[in-house]
Design an enzyme around this catalytic site. Structure first.
Site, PDB file in Angstrom:
ATOM      1  N   HIS A 292       3.745  -6.280  11.286  1.00 55.67           N
ATOM      2  CA  HIS A 292       3.607  -6.209   9.894  1.00 55.67           C
ATOM      3  C   HIS A 292       4.790  -6.452   8.966  1.00 55.67           C
ATOM      4  O   HIS A 292       4.802  -6.949   7.767  1.00 55.67           O
ATOM      5  CB  HIS A 292       3.030  -4.844   9.439  1.00 55.67           C
ATOM      6  CG  HIS A 292       2.263  -4.993   7.989  1.00 55.67           C
ATOM      7  ND1 HIS A 292       1.302  -6.179   7.839  1.00 55.67           N
ATOM      8  CD2 HIS A 292       2.169  -4.265   6.998  1.00 55.67           C
ATOM      9  CE1 HIS A 292       1.055  -5.827   6.641  1.00 55.67           C
ATOM     10  NE2 HIS A 292       1.444  -4.925   5.992  1.00 55.67           N
TER      11      HIS A 292
ATOM     12  N   ASP B  49       0.934  -8.408  14.207  1.00 52.43           N
ATOM     13  CA  ASP B  49       0.671  -7.655  13.170  1.00 52.43           C
ATOM     14  C   ASP B  49      -0.745  -6.925  13.507  1.00 52.43           C
ATOM     15  O   ASP B  49      -1.895  -7.545  13.359  1.00 52.43           O
ATOM     16  CB  ASP B  49       0.565  -8.373  11.850  1.00 52.43           C
ATOM     17  CG  ASP B  49       0.472  -7.450  10.577  1.00 52.43           C
ATOM     18  OD1 ASP B  49       0.151  -6.271  10.861  1.00 52.43           O
ATOM     19  OD2 ASP B  49       0.479  -7.969   9.526  1.00 52.43           O
TER      20      ASP B  49
ATOM     21  N   TYR C 143       0.672  -1.246  -0.186  1.00 58.59           N
ATOM     22  CA  TYR C 143       0.145   0.057   0.009  1.00 58.59           C
ATOM     23  C   TYR C 143       0.932   1.317   0.029  1.00 58.59           C
ATOM     24  O   TYR C 143       1.682   1.476   0.756  1.00 58.59           O
ATOM     25  CB  TYR C 143      -0.802  -0.197   1.099  1.00 58.59           C
ATOM     26  CG  TYR C 143      -2.119   0.805   1.230  1.00 58.59           C
ATOM     27  CD1 TYR C 143      -3.083   0.755   0.714  1.00 58.59           C
ATOM     28  CD2 TYR C 143      -1.824   2.299   1.897  1.00 58.59           C
ATOM     29  CE1 TYR C 143      -4.271   1.588   0.905  1.00 58.59           C
ATOM     30  CE2 TYR C 143      -3.084   3.048   1.958  1.00 58.59           C
ATOM     31  CZ  TYR C 143      -4.238   2.873   1.477  1.00 58.59           C
ATOM     32  OH  TYR C 143      -5.170   3.699   1.450  1.00 58.59           O
TER      33      TYR C 143
ATOM     34  N   SER D  33       1.474  -7.738   1.974  1.00 57.27           N
ATOM     35  CA  SER D  33       0.482  -6.693   2.501  1.00 57.27           C
ATOM     36  C   SER D  33      -0.530  -6.416   1.297  1.00 57.27           C
ATOM     37  O   SER D  33      -1.144  -7.242   1.066  1.00 57.27           O
ATOM     38  CB  SER D  33       1.241  -5.317   2.917  1.00 57.27           C
ATOM     39  OG  SER D  33       0.315  -4.457   3.615  1.00 57.27           O
ATOM     40  N   GLN D  34      -0.769  -5.266   0.732  1.00 55.26           N
ATOM     41  CA  GLN D  34      -1.727  -4.845  -0.383  1.00 55.26           C
ATOM     42  C   GLN D  34      -1.199  -5.811  -1.604  1.00 55.26           C
ATOM     43  O   GLN D  34      -2.067  -6.454  -2.075  1.00 55.26           O
ATOM     44  CB  GLN D  34      -1.477  -3.345  -0.634  1.00 55.26           C
ATOM     45  CG  GLN D  34      -2.488  -2.958  -1.961  1.00 55.26           C
ATOM     46  CD  GLN D  34      -2.055  -1.731  -2.582  1.00 55.26           C
ATOM     47  OE1 GLN D  34      -3.006  -1.027  -2.103  1.00 55.26           O
ATOM     48  NE2 GLN D  34      -0.989  -1.498  -3.150  1.00 55.26           N
TER      49      GLN D  34
END
Length: 322
Positions: free
Chosen positions: A303, A273, A92, A187-188
């Site tokens: 994360h 996370d 992201y 992640s994203q």
């Protein structure tokens, strides 16, 4: 941050309460059919980077709406035969960066395609180069609520469509082997990889690390960290819209794409996370339809997940697949 989510034994059994919307498959079939009305027009321009072991191509292809989307294709220098293909999606706020970055996968003798994420690339890293020309209704700053008034308008409809077209563009190059294609990202990027895993039927494998964009009903109420917090802050102003918002998000929930996963998968989760809570990751992992699936759990990590340790795990996991 100490453990804040479910205990690991409960995570392994956890199932999301996200409700699959009626017409999910028809929505995505229509969306991709409309995108394919535009010529893919994949163009690969060699870049003079000064590198001697990796050849880099500046890529442009037509994504959602025929909009130009950028990417990098990195190949081992001197490649003459089609190579196994890694298609990577970005976290992201990040962009594709500079051509000499991200050399790991090409260094393993594979082709590596990295898709730029439309409208992003200004929060970290070395930037991106893909605009998002589509306007939207009022939204909270960020990307999570852009076009959230309706599934047809939602930002990630464009991104997930771009991602499917990115696989098609990467496979169109003569030095990539379409029959050996892996989608991955963190992640994203991991959330996008899960969506691609549900929309592209013939992938060899997927490897999403600490994936975002999964189990929205739980994520939006469990963590106060961005980007999920953007949803709550939008609803703080737009009172009474929660049901409509969750309906829109249900078309983009990794849990529902996971239920259509047709390739082996290697996930990762981190138990501290707060950005992508482990229960939301396990929601997608537990829903993943293919029997060959594994998840690496990092007990005391946030994360960042496994970082380079998980890169090593992925290298080992993929060795037997492509």
């Amino acid at each position: 941050m100490p453990l804040f989510d479910l205990p690991l034994d409960e995570l392994r059994e956890y199932r999301s309460k996200s409700v699959e919307p009626e017409g999910f498959d028809a929505f995505w079939s229509k969306t991709l059919d409309q995108a394919r009305e535009h010529d893919l027009d994949a163009r690969f321009e060699p870049v003079d980077t000064g590198l001697t072991t990796v050849q880099v191509y500046d890529v442009t292809f037509a994504g959602f709406g025929g909009h130009p989307v950028k990417g990098w294709l990195r190949l081992p220098a001197g490649a003459t035969e089609p190579l196994p293909l890694i298609v990577e999606f970005i976290g992201y706020g990040g962009g594709r960066g500079l051509p000499h970055e991200n050399l790991l996968w090409a260094s393993t003798g594979r082709a590596h395609f990295m898709m730029d994420t439309r409208g992003q690339g200004s929060a970290w890293g070395a930037g991106g180069g893909t605009a998002d020309p589509v306007g939207a209704a009022p939204a909270y700053p960020g990307f999570m609520t852009r076009g959230i008034d309706a599934p047809e308008n939602y930002y990630y409809r464009r991104v997930f469509t771009d991602a499917v077209r990115a696989v098609e563009a990467a496979r169109s190059h003569p030095l990539t082997d379409a029959s050996r294609t892996v989608a991955l990202g963190a992640s994203q990027g991991g959330g996008i990889a899960i969506a691609v895993g549900g929309l592209v039927p013939d992938l060899t494998a997927i490897a999403p690390d600490v994936p975002f964009l999964c189990d929205y009903p739980r994520a939006a109420t469990l963590t106060d960290r961005h980007p999920y917090r953007e949803i709550g802050l939008y609803l703080k102003t737009h009172r009474g819209r929660a049901e409509d918002v969750l309906r829109t998000l249900s078309y983009f929930d990794g849990v529902h794409f996971a239920a259509r996963g047709r390739a082996p998968a290697f996930f990762s989760a981190a138990l501290e996370d707060q950005t992508c809570p482990p229960s939301t990751v396990f929601a997608a992992f537990n829903a993943w339809a293919h029997d060959a699936k594994d998840i690496e759990v990092y007990d005391f990590n946030d994360h960042e997940g496994g970082g380079p340790f998980h890169e090593a795990a992925k290298l080992d996991w993929l060795r037997a697949r492509i």
